[in-house]
Design a protein around this motif. Sequence first.
Motif, short mmCIF file in Angstrom:
data_model
loop_
_atom_site.label_atom_id
_atom_site.label_comp_id
_atom_site.label_asym_id
_atom_site.label_seq_id
_atom_site.Cartn_x
_atom_site.Cartn_y
_atom_site.Cartn_z
N SER A 187 6.05 15.45 33.18
CA SER A 187 4.69 15.92 33.42
C SER A 187 3.77 14.72 33.62
N LEU A 188 4.35 13.62 34.09
CA LEU A 188 3.63 12.34 34.14
C LEU A 188 3.66 11.73 35.52
N ARG A 189 3.40 12.54 36.53
CA ARG A 189 3.47 12.02 37.90
C ARG A 189 2.44 10.94 38.18
N HIS A 190 1.37 10.90 37.40
CA HIS A 190 0.33 9.89 37.62
C HIS A 190 0.75 8.52 37.07
N VAL A 191 1.76 8.51 36.21
CA VAL A 191 2.19 7.27 35.57
C VAL A 191 3.05 6.46 36.54
N LYS A 192 2.73 5.17 36.67
CA LYS A 192 3.45 4.29 37.59
C LYS A 192 4.02 3.11 36.80
N PRO A 193 5.28 3.20 36.41
CA PRO A 193 5.89 2.14 35.59
C PRO A 193 5.86 0.76 36.22
N ILE A 194 5.83 0.68 37.55
CA ILE A 194 5.81 -0.64 38.18
C ILE A 194 4.46 -1.32 37.98
N GLU A 195 3.45 -0.55 37.56
CA GLU A 195 2.13 -1.12 37.29
C GLU A 195 1.92 -1.41 35.81
N LYS A 196 2.43 -0.51 34.94
CA LYS A 196 2.26 -0.69 33.51
C LYS A 196 3.30 0.13 32.76
N THR A 197 4.01 -0.53 31.85
CA THR A 197 4.99 0.16 31.03
C THR A 197 5.22 -0.65 29.76
N GLY A 198 6.01 -0.12 28.84
CA GLY A 198 6.27 -0.85 27.60
C GLY A 198 7.09 -2.10 27.85
N VAL A 199 7.01 -3.03 26.91
CA VAL A 199 7.76 -4.29 27.01
C VAL A 199 9.25 -4.01 26.97
N HIS A 200 9.98 -4.54 27.93
CA HIS A 200 11.43 -4.35 27.97
C HIS A 200 12.10 -5.25 26.93
N LEU A 201 12.96 -4.65 26.13
CA LEU A 201 13.76 -5.42 25.17
C LEU A 201 15.21 -5.40 25.62
N SER A 202 15.84 -6.55 25.67
CA SER A 202 17.27 -6.59 25.94
C SER A 202 17.99 -5.99 24.75
N PRO A 203 19.24 -5.56 24.91
CA PRO A 203 19.99 -5.04 23.76
C PRO A 203 20.00 -6.01 22.57
N ALA A 204 20.11 -7.32 22.84
CA ALA A 204 20.12 -8.31 21.76
C ALA A 204 18.76 -8.36 21.06
N GLU A 205 17.69 -8.31 21.82
CA GLU A 205 16.34 -8.32 21.23
C GLU A 205 16.09 -7.05 20.43
N PHE A 206 16.55 -5.92 20.98
CA PHE A 206 16.42 -4.65 20.28
C PHE A 206 17.13 -4.70 18.93
N VAL A 252 3.98 -1.25 22.27
CA VAL A 252 5.00 -0.33 22.75
C VAL A 252 6.09 -1.10 23.48
N TYR A 253 7.33 -0.80 23.11
CA TYR A 253 8.50 -1.46 23.69
C TYR A 253 9.49 -0.39 24.15
N GLN A 254 10.49 -0.82 24.89
CA GLN A 254 11.55 0.09 25.29
C GLN A 254 12.88 -0.66 25.34
N LEU A 255 13.94 0.05 24.96
CA LEU A 255 15.29 -0.53 25.03
C LEU A 255 15.73 -0.53 26.48
N HIS A 256 15.75 -1.71 27.08
CA HIS A 256 16.10 -1.82 28.50
C HIS A 256 17.58 -1.51 28.69
N GLY A 257 17.85 -0.57 29.60
CA GLY A 257 19.23 -0.16 29.84
C GLY A 257 19.69 0.94 28.92
N GLY A 258 18.86 1.28 27.94
CA GLY A 258 19.13 2.42 27.08
C GLY A 258 20.31 2.26 26.14
N ILE A 259 20.70 3.39 25.58
CA ILE A 259 21.81 3.46 24.62
C ILE A 259 23.10 2.90 25.22
N ILE A 260 23.34 3.25 26.49
CA ILE A 260 24.59 2.85 27.14
C ILE A 260 24.71 1.33 27.20
N LYS A 261 23.65 0.66 27.62
CA LYS A 261 23.70 -0.80 27.74
C LYS A 261 23.81 -1.46 26.37
#
Length: 317
Positions: free
Chosen positions: A99-118, A197-206
């Motif tokens: 429900s977030l079509r107005h959101v543009k991740p290439i402009e602004k999103t949470g800080v990406h954390l590598s699996p090691a950083e996470f 706000v952060y996010q696990l880059h590559g998700g659970i799988i990575k």
Amino acid sequence: MKDYSILLYYHYTPIEDPEAFREEHHLLCLKLNLLGRIIVAAEGLNGTISGLREDCEAYMATVKADPRFAGIDFKVDESDKHAFTKLHVRYKPEIVHSSLRHVKPIEKTGVHLSPAEFKQLKDQEDVVLLDVRSDYEHLVGKFKNAITLDIENFRDFPEKVEELAHLKDKKVITYCTGGVKCEKASAFLLEKGFQNVYQLHGGIIKYGLEEGGEDFEGKCYVFDNRLTVDVNKVNPKVISTCYICQEPSDRMVNCANPTCNIHVPMCEKCGHEMEGACSDTCKTDPEKRPYDGTGYYQKETNGYNPFKGLYRKTVQN
């Protein structure tokens, strides 16, 4: 090394003519004998596919050669066979239904954390792990101490953010299967006043592939005929119970009654006895699908034509 690969990937990038790109991309997949589901939108590309290892390598090389996708991150798993039975390459308004079509991740999103950083941050006192997946996904597996949301679909996520207001002074790390939902979820949290706000880059799988999946409890739900995959090689734990007998089980099925089709854990014994159905009512439903022991059923194509555009391209060439 196994003969087949399973790829999970997404990339937010502007695609000027997504419908034309869909046709070109589909022809590439047909040429390489790939199967799976790919979504093309003006905002980018999202897919999970399977194929022979060399065909998947050719696919990844071709995609990365396009400057728009030079930074794409492929999560690669090994397999003895295809994880899909069909190929769908569809054009849609978004690469993940929200429900977030107005959101543009290439402009602004949470800080990406590598699996090691996470892994380094996840247990700190001021950190909160937020699972942004659907309820049936986190039912069978989630990170230890993570906050989960009672949502049937990701599009319900915005309605739940008010319930998280008390966490605005925390470091919030979002996570999902492969990362695509977190791009918009973390961006929306920033929009709503969350500061860190952060996010696990590559998700659970990575995280499982690179860091061994420590503290991910249960299994990870995936959208192919495997239904769930192991993630944790360090301290695995079963957290779900069979929907029928309540014994510990992390074996997921879709109810054999297509009208129901709920996703629930079900042990092999109950799966056999119930013929893949979640209740006696579903077991006796005249529309019940034959149960083959897996609990996976190919979705209806809804008129999808896998060769759409093929004739036009052939004529033009």
